[in-house]
Design an enzyme around this catalytic site. Structure first.
Site, PDB file in Angstrom:
ATOM      1  N   ASP B  10       0.856  -1.186   0.000  1.00  0.00           N
ATOM      2  CA  ASP B  10       0.000   0.000   0.000  1.00  0.00           C
ATOM      3  C   ASP B  10       0.890   1.234   0.000  1.00  0.00           C
ATOM      4  OD1 ASP B  10      -2.389   1.528   0.155  1.00  0.00           O
ATOM      5  OD2 ASP B  10      -2.023   1.850   2.281  1.00  0.00           O
ATOM      6  N   SER B  11       0.315   2.346  -0.399  1.00  0.00           N
ATOM      7  CA  SER B  11       1.071   3.596  -0.370  1.00  0.00           C
ATOM      8  C   SER B  11       1.322   4.048   1.068  1.00  0.00           C
ATOM      9  CB  SER B  11       0.308   4.682  -1.127  1.00  0.00           C
ATOM     10  OG  SER B  11      -0.970   4.843  -0.565  1.00  0.00           O
ATOM     11  N   CYS B  73      -3.981  -0.749  -2.470  1.00  0.00           N
ATOM     12  CA  CYS B  73      -3.950   0.688  -2.706  1.00  0.00           C
ATOM     13  C   CYS B  73      -4.743   0.954  -3.975  1.00  0.00           C
ATOM     14  CB  CYS B  73      -2.492   1.119  -2.872  1.00  0.00           C
ATOM     15  SG  CYS B  73      -2.273   2.792  -3.511  1.00  0.00           S
ATOM     16  N   GLU B 152      -6.883   9.153  10.232  1.00  0.00           N
ATOM     17  CA  GLU B 152      -5.483   9.075  10.678  1.00  0.00           C
ATOM     18  C   GLU B 152      -5.260   9.814  11.998  1.00  0.00           C
ATOM     19  OE1 GLU B 152      -2.328   9.344   7.921  1.00  0.00           O
ATOM     20  OE2 GLU B 152      -3.198   7.809   6.626  1.00  0.00           O
ATOM     21  N   CYS B 185     -12.098   3.444  -0.405  1.00  0.00           N
ATOM     22  CA  CYS B 185     -10.825   3.892   0.165  1.00  0.00           C
ATOM     23  C   CYS B 185     -10.531   2.987   1.349  1.00  0.00           C
ATOM     24  CB  CYS B 185     -10.938   5.347   0.615  1.00  0.00           C
ATOM     25  SG  CYS B 185      -9.509   5.904   1.598  1.00  0.00           S
ATOM     26  N   HIS B 187      -9.069   3.441   4.066  1.00  0.00           N
ATOM     27  CA  HIS B 187      -9.232   4.014   5.412  1.00  0.00           C
ATOM     28  C   HIS B 187     -10.679   3.902   5.913  1.00  0.00           C
ATOM     29  CE1 HIS B 187      -5.319   5.860   4.681  1.00  0.00           C
ATOM     30  NE2 HIS B 187      -5.299   6.329   5.908  1.00  0.00           N
TER      31      HIS B 187
END
Lengths: 274, 274
Positions: B10-11, B73, B152, B185, B187
């Site tokens: 993943d990035s 990703c 985050e 996404c 997240h």
């Protein structure tokens, strides 16, 4: 180039629910359905016989140049899937593992219920599939012998159907442990709502057919075989048994009319791999 | 023989939600996670740069003898999945198509919502994936730039999080058409409940990560690569950026403690296929 179809085989009419899901999830694809209604059910037959009959269906469809094979029969999947995947050059998807993987995805408490015919439940095919991935899973399985006759007689709702479903599922409900239930028989999606109502909203009910279609969609994309033509898809139906009976059931299960059903004799088709 | 791991790239940290699902759905498997946190996010970067960075990650993991690769990703999947599937000898699963296929399975009205970062939404990767299967699908997509920073920072519940989610999703809710919503996404699974509450129970919310893990499970079984050893699985974590920051986020997202995170430099790793 002529469009290639996806072949769907089953011991009878049950696999039509899988075909219906395949058509819904892959609306550009053409399908050939072959149901061995004359020799149905496969459940009580020997492994040798099921393998021979399945190979006859497979060879019949290979001659029609199918690009992928979906084995929409629990018994045929249990006995022949690994062999077909090894022998055929086209992708082969069976009907047991997709339901097992979906159940593992959904279940939080790792207690999974499975209902199916006596043959499927006795084979332990679903517990084996589940535990090959996660040994900590606990399976409660239950044979529901009254469901297939009920569905084939068209009793899909109303007090009689509700009564049969409630009575049959009582042992599973009494345990009150599972959070996920696999419909391990291709007839059961037609009574999915009844089962859901009886089990309650807290139970995730999984239709093997929907999940099989989903994985077939993945397989097709993975092998870069998705249909690109703008031509409308073609659906062909074959049965080894009573054409009219097949047509009536197919029409009562499908939204779109199933007009042409063809009779096929499999006795002279080779019953082993080429 | 030593157990082979599944590689997850993943990035940054987002792919950890995919790794978590992979570990849950495939509890016998070992995993190596590599997050390119130092060069994150990939979204605003050129295709050429994303391809080069992705190949560096892939080559780093190939040297560790991984048996399967999961590209967790969205940007890397959009730019490199087809190429990786062509070039690598191991199975490769990306993060976009599984969510699309799950949405098609769930949706009844064929109106599907997609939320993601600005980069993912601008790329139209999900609409393309959906419509390559079914052209009659209508997609309502919406960029939610405030969600990644919120997640985050660890704001996963409470009035502030609820307010941000409600305000951001308002345009999608106002249209009131979709019956299925893809969390596009990695997240977003951490705020799935918030999104579900805001959208309402009639909307099926799909986590790309869960669906990717499910298809990875299928791929592994299809290639007869499921781990058979009874040894406990091994999880390894690598980051190109701040090790401590990575460890803190990983520990707040995982149930089990993530103790060892290793720093890796990718600059000298080959940035093309071998």
């Amino acid at each position: 180039m002529k469009q290639q179809s996806i072949g769907v085989i089953d011991s009878g009419v049950g696999g039509l629910t899988v075909a219906r899901e395949l058509m819904r999830q892959l609306p550009k694809e053409s399908f050939i359905y072959l149901g061995d209604t004359r020799r149905c059910p496969y459940g009580p037959r020997s492994e040798e016989e099921v393998r021979a009959f399945t190979w006859q269906m497979v060879n019949y469809l290979l001659a029609k140049n199918i690009k992928m094979l979906v084995v929409a029969c629990n018994t045929a999947t249990a006995y022949t899937l690994a062999e077909l995947q090894d022998e055929l050059e086209i992708p082969v998807v069976g009907v047991i593992d997709p339901g097992a993987r979906a159940a593992i995805k959904f279940s939080n408490n790792k207690r999974i219920g499975v209902i199916g015919t006596e043959g499927t439940i006795k084979s332990k095919a679903y517990p084996k599939a589940l535990m090959s991935i996660d040994q900590s899973i606990r399976v409660n399985d239950l044979a529901c012998p009254s469901f297939v006759p009920m569905v084939e007689e068209g009793i899909l709702s109303g007090p009689e159907a509700e009564g049969i479903v409630a009575r049959t599922l009582q042992p599973l409900k009494a345990m009150n442990h599972i959070d996920t239930l696999i419909l391990g028989c291709t007839h059961y999606p037609l009574i999915k709502d009844l089962v859901q109502n009886e089990m309650g909203d807290h139970i995730q009910v999984i239709s093997s057919g929907e999940e099989t279609a989903r994985e077939a969609s993945f397989m097709l994309a993975y092998h870069k075989m998705l249909e690109k033509s703008k031509e409308p898809p073609v659906y062909e139906f074959y049965t080894t048994g009573d054409v009219e009976k097949f047509r009536i059931i197919a029409n009562s299960w499908f939204d779109d009319p199933v007009e042409i059903v063809r009779l096929v004799e499999l006795e002279h088709v080779q019953s082993t791999a080429y």
